[in-house]
Design a protein around this motif. Structure first.
Motif, PDB file in Angstrom:
ATOM      1  N   LYS A 206      27.998  14.790 -19.172  1.00 60.62           N
ATOM      2  CA  LYS A 206      27.818  14.360 -20.417  1.00 60.62           C
ATOM      3  C   LYS A 206      28.724  14.899 -21.222  1.00 60.62           C
ATOM      4  N   THR A 207      29.607  15.696 -20.614  1.00 65.45           N
ATOM      5  CA  THR A 207      30.266  16.126 -21.802  1.00 65.45           C
ATOM      6  C   THR A 207      31.257  15.136 -21.192  1.00 65.45           C
ATOM      7  N   LYS A 208      32.427  15.422 -22.006  1.00 69.60           N
ATOM      8  CA  LYS A 208      33.344  15.532 -22.071  1.00 69.60           C
ATOM      9  C   LYS A 208      35.261  15.371 -21.624  1.00 69.60           C
ATOM     10  N   LYS A 209      34.356  17.325 -21.051  1.00 72.87           N
ATOM     11  CA  LYS A 209      35.876  17.690 -21.129  1.00 72.87           C
ATOM     12  C   LYS A 209      36.209  17.595 -19.811  1.00 72.87           C
ATOM     13  N   PRO A 210      37.004  18.336 -19.624  1.00 70.55           N
ATOM     14  CA  PRO A 210      36.942  18.746 -17.953  1.00 70.55           C
ATOM     15  C   PRO A 210      37.173  19.492 -17.672  1.00 70.55           C
ATOM     16  N   VAL A 211      36.935  19.422 -15.854  1.00 64.99           N
ATOM     17  CA  VAL A 211      35.565  20.430 -14.734  1.00 64.99           C
ATOM     18  C   VAL A 211      37.336  19.981 -14.069  1.00 64.99           C
ATOM     19  N   ILE A 212      36.600  21.372 -13.532  1.00 64.46           N
ATOM     20  CA  ILE A 212      37.437  21.514 -11.832  1.00 64.46           C
ATOM     21  C   ILE A 212      36.010  22.518 -10.943  1.00 64.46           C
ATOM     22  N   LEU A 213      35.677  21.236 -10.218  1.00 63.88           N
ATOM     23  CA  LEU A 213      34.655  21.065  -9.334  1.00 63.88           C
ATOM     24  C   LEU A 213      35.395  21.915  -7.874  1.00 63.88           C
ATOM     25  N   LYS A 214      34.870  23.442  -7.046  1.00 69.61           N
ATOM     26  CA  LYS A 214      35.596  23.860  -6.482  1.00 69.61           C
ATOM     27  C   LYS A 214      34.266  23.800  -5.253  1.00 69.61           C
ATOM     28  N   ARG A 215      35.230  23.021  -4.101  1.00 69.14           N
ATOM     29  CA  ARG A 215      34.470  23.103  -2.889  1.00 69.14           C
ATOM     30  C   ARG A 215      34.043  23.671  -1.941  1.00 69.14           C
ATOM     31  N   ASN A 216      32.489  23.439  -1.896  1.00 71.81           N
ATOM     32  CA  ASN A 216      31.942  25.061  -1.501  1.00 71.81           C
ATOM     33  C   ASN A 216      32.754  25.124  -0.310  1.00 71.81           C
ATOM     34  N   PRO A 217      32.928  26.018   0.518  1.00 68.12           N
ATOM     35  CA  PRO A 217      33.375  26.277   2.081  1.00 68.12           C
ATOM     36  C   PRO A 217      32.693  25.855   3.474  1.00 68.12           C
ATOM     37  N   SER A 218      31.482  25.292   3.133  1.00 67.66           N
ATOM     38  CA  SER A 218      31.020  24.232   3.985  1.00 67.66           C
ATOM     39  C   SER A 218      30.513  22.516   3.992  1.00 67.66           C
ATOM     40  N   ALA A 219      31.472  23.029   3.134  1.00 69.34           N
ATOM     41  CA  ALA A 219      31.026  21.375   2.810  1.00 69.34           C
ATOM     42  C   ALA A 219      32.328  20.565   2.646  1.00 69.34           C
ATOM     43  N   THR A 220      32.158  19.006   3.313  1.00 63.75           N
ATOM     44  CA  THR A 220      32.934  18.186   3.994  1.00 63.75           C
ATOM     45  C   THR A 220      33.532  17.837   3.096  1.00 63.75           C
ATOM     46  N   ILE A 221      34.370  17.367   3.362  1.00 60.31           N
ATOM     47  CA  ILE A 221      35.296  16.242   2.548  1.00 60.31           C
ATOM     48  C   ILE A 221      34.642  15.197   1.113  1.00 60.31           C
ATOM     49  N   GLU A 222      33.795  14.491   2.271  1.00 64.06           N
ATOM     50  CA  GLU A 222      32.191  13.044   1.529  1.00 64.06           C
ATOM     51  C   GLU A 222      31.573  13.786   0.567  1.00 64.06           C
ATOM     52  N   GLU A 223      30.711  14.840   1.048  1.00 62.62           N
ATOM     53  CA  GLU A 223      30.176  15.719   0.311  1.00 62.62           C
ATOM     54  C   GLU A 223      30.716  15.995  -1.607  1.00 62.62           C
ATOM     55  N   TRP A 224      32.037  16.877  -1.002  1.00 58.00           N
ATOM     56  CA  TRP A 224      32.277  17.087  -2.579  1.00 58.00           C
ATOM     57  C   TRP A 224      33.227  15.883  -3.138  1.00 58.00           C
ATOM     58  N   LEU A 225      33.714  15.340  -2.803  1.00 52.12           N
ATOM     59  CA  LEU A 225      33.541  13.617  -3.593  1.00 52.12           C
ATOM     60  C   LEU A 225      32.381  13.372  -4.346  1.00 52.12           C
ATOM     61  N   LEU A 226      30.942  13.000  -2.648  1.00 46.14           N
ATOM     62  CA  LEU A 226      29.760  13.414  -3.819  1.00 46.14           C
ATOM     63  C   LEU A 226      29.663  13.354  -4.821  1.00 46.14           C
ATOM     64  N   SER A 227      30.002  15.076  -4.903  1.00 45.54           N
ATOM     65  CA  SER A 227      29.702  15.502  -6.036  1.00 45.54           C
ATOM     66  C   SER A 227      30.160  15.524  -7.489  1.00 45.54           C
ATOM     67  N   ALA A 228      31.311  15.145  -7.105  1.00 42.99           N
ATOM     68  CA  ALA A 228      32.144  14.666  -8.043  1.00 42.99           C
ATOM     69  C   ALA A 228      32.026  13.939  -8.837  1.00 42.99           C
ATOM     70  N   GLU A 229      31.113  12.521  -7.917  1.00 45.06           N
ATOM     71  CA  GLU A 229      30.638  11.169  -8.254  1.00 45.06           C
ATOM     72  C   GLU A 229      29.194  11.680  -9.094  1.00 45.06           C
ATOM     73  N   TYR A 230      29.031  12.710  -8.934  1.00 46.32           N
ATOM     74  CA  TYR A 230      27.347  12.957  -9.977  1.00 46.32           C
ATOM     75  C   TYR A 230      28.469  12.605 -10.995  1.00 46.32           C
ATOM     76  N   ILE A 231      28.891  13.639 -11.705  1.00 47.45           N
ATOM     77  CA  ILE A 231      29.637  14.227 -12.745  1.00 47.45           C
ATOM     78  C   ILE A 231      30.481  12.953 -13.409  1.00 47.45           C
ATOM     79  N   MET A 232      30.947  11.887 -12.962  1.00 43.58           N
ATOM     80  CA  MET A 232      31.740  10.622 -12.905  1.00 43.58           C
ATOM     81  C   MET A 232      30.843   9.906 -13.349  1.00 43.58           C
TER      82      MET A 232
END
Ligand code: PEP
Ligand code: MN
Length: 346
Positions: A206-232
């Motif tokens: 909901k902010t416009k600030k840049p966000v660094i989204l770290k990967r969870n050590p057990s997350a697949t790349i798809e799960e990671w991108l879906l988390s980015a999708e929540y932000i977007m």
């Protein structure tokens, strides 16, 4: 035939209305309402995106294109949508929100946690000398053990004020901290442990600030991108993915830095990808090589833990490099980046 149907079911349609034209948006909403189509809608910069879970019928498309010639339609067959590389042309300013003064590489160095005014002042001066644009320093720390240092919000914020830090990357762990740290941080960090804290993702979205989204050590790349999708999907496209090591059977070092992810993501998403070799290895003696390896793998940035006296670091001392090593890293990184720019065609 069956195969064809499966592909169709996976296919999402994204409709893009340029320039956010309000009347057109209303007409389109009415059209989709008429056909009783469910969709997600988000305005980002000057475009409005409609996301459909399925490919929509030809009859609707026909009606749609009569509304305006400017409408663009993109078919996407991955579960992540707005972060898909196919939409790259609509998101070409993301990288610039991370750096200052035209830097071409997202270089972040600084301590694991903000500890004292002296420590941060030393780190800021060293970064300035080495032309490193961003300083890290967690105001709060998510620690595996509740007995470990958790950060000190009051002290952290007062140091930010005192030193007038303008280029800080700090973790936020709660929705409340997103608001509380707003005027003190340039970039929010969502830590590995919070990668799927969906309410927190929505809050930074909901902010416009840049966000660094770290990967969870057990997350697949798809799960990671879906988390980015929540932000977007909340309207904030300014996201950089940060590979920080995954958990494997190998226990010689803290994590296994997955540099495959960098090469893989380059063609899958338009989001910048940075690498954290400090957490990725857990070992200060490996940080230089793995930083250079990240650059060779085409990373858009690196984030390393540095400290005036690493052995005195309250958290993550064993993976924190001293200023001498940071200087060596910044020189070698620059040399490698110069070399890289001679063969990069993107
Ligand atoms: C950090 O950057 O200090 C940190 C806690 O990293 P991660 O979330 O990747 O463990
Ligand atoms: Mn750390």
């Amino acid at each position: 035939m069956v195969k064809y149907k499966l592909v169709e079911r996976k296919m999402t349609m994204i409709i893009i209305i340029p320039n956010n034209e309000q009347i057109m948006i209303e007409n389109i909403n009415n059209l989709f309402l008429k056909y009783e189509l469910a969709f997600h809608q988000v305005s980002i910069a000057s475009n409005c995106f409609y996301i459909f879970q399925n490919k929509i019928a030809e009859i609707v498309i026909k009606d749609l294109v009569t509304l305006s010639e400017k409408i663009e339609i993109v078919n996407i067959d991955t579960n992540y949508k707005l972060t898909n590389y196919k939409l790259k042309e609509y998101f070409n300013n993301i990288f610039n929100t991370f750096t200052f003064k035209g830097h071409k590489f997202i270089f972040i160095a600084g301590p694991c946690a903000i500890e004292s005014s002296q420590q941060m002042d030393d780190c800021l001066k060293m970064n300035q000398k080495l032309e490193i644009p961003l300083v890290r320093g967690g105001i709060v720390k998510p620690r595996t053990s509740p007995y470990s240092y958790q950060g000190d919000i009051e002290n952290g914020l007062s140091i930010c004020n005192e030193l007038k830090i303008e280029n800080l990357v700090s973790e936020v762990m709660t929705i409340q901290q997103v608001e509380e740290f707003k005027n003190h941080v340039h970039i929010y960090q969502i830590g590995a442990r919070n990668m799927q804290n969906f309410d927190l993702l929505k809050a930074v979205g909901k902010t416009k600030k840049p966000v660094i989204l770290k990967r969870n050590p057990s997350a697949t790349i798809e799960e990671w991108l879906l988390s980015a999708e929540y932000i977007m999907l909340q309207g904030n496209p300014n996201i950089a993915l940060c590979e920080r090591g995954i958990r494997t059977y190998e226990n010689s070092y803290r994590n296994t830095l997955d540099l495959n992810a960098v090469a893989y993501l380059k063609t899958k998403t338009h989001l910048p990808i940075i690498v954290d070799p400090s957490h990725g290895t857990g070992d200060a003696s490996m940080v230089l090589q793995m930083s250079l390896a990240s650059i060779a793998a085409q990373a858009d940035g690196i984030m390393v833990e540095s400290h005036p006296t690493p052995s005195l670091s309250i958290s993550d001392a064993s993976q924190t490099i001293n200023f001498e090593k940071l200087e060596e890293l910044s020189i070698k990184a620059q040399n490698l980046l110069n070399l890289r720019s001679t063969y990069e065609d993107n």
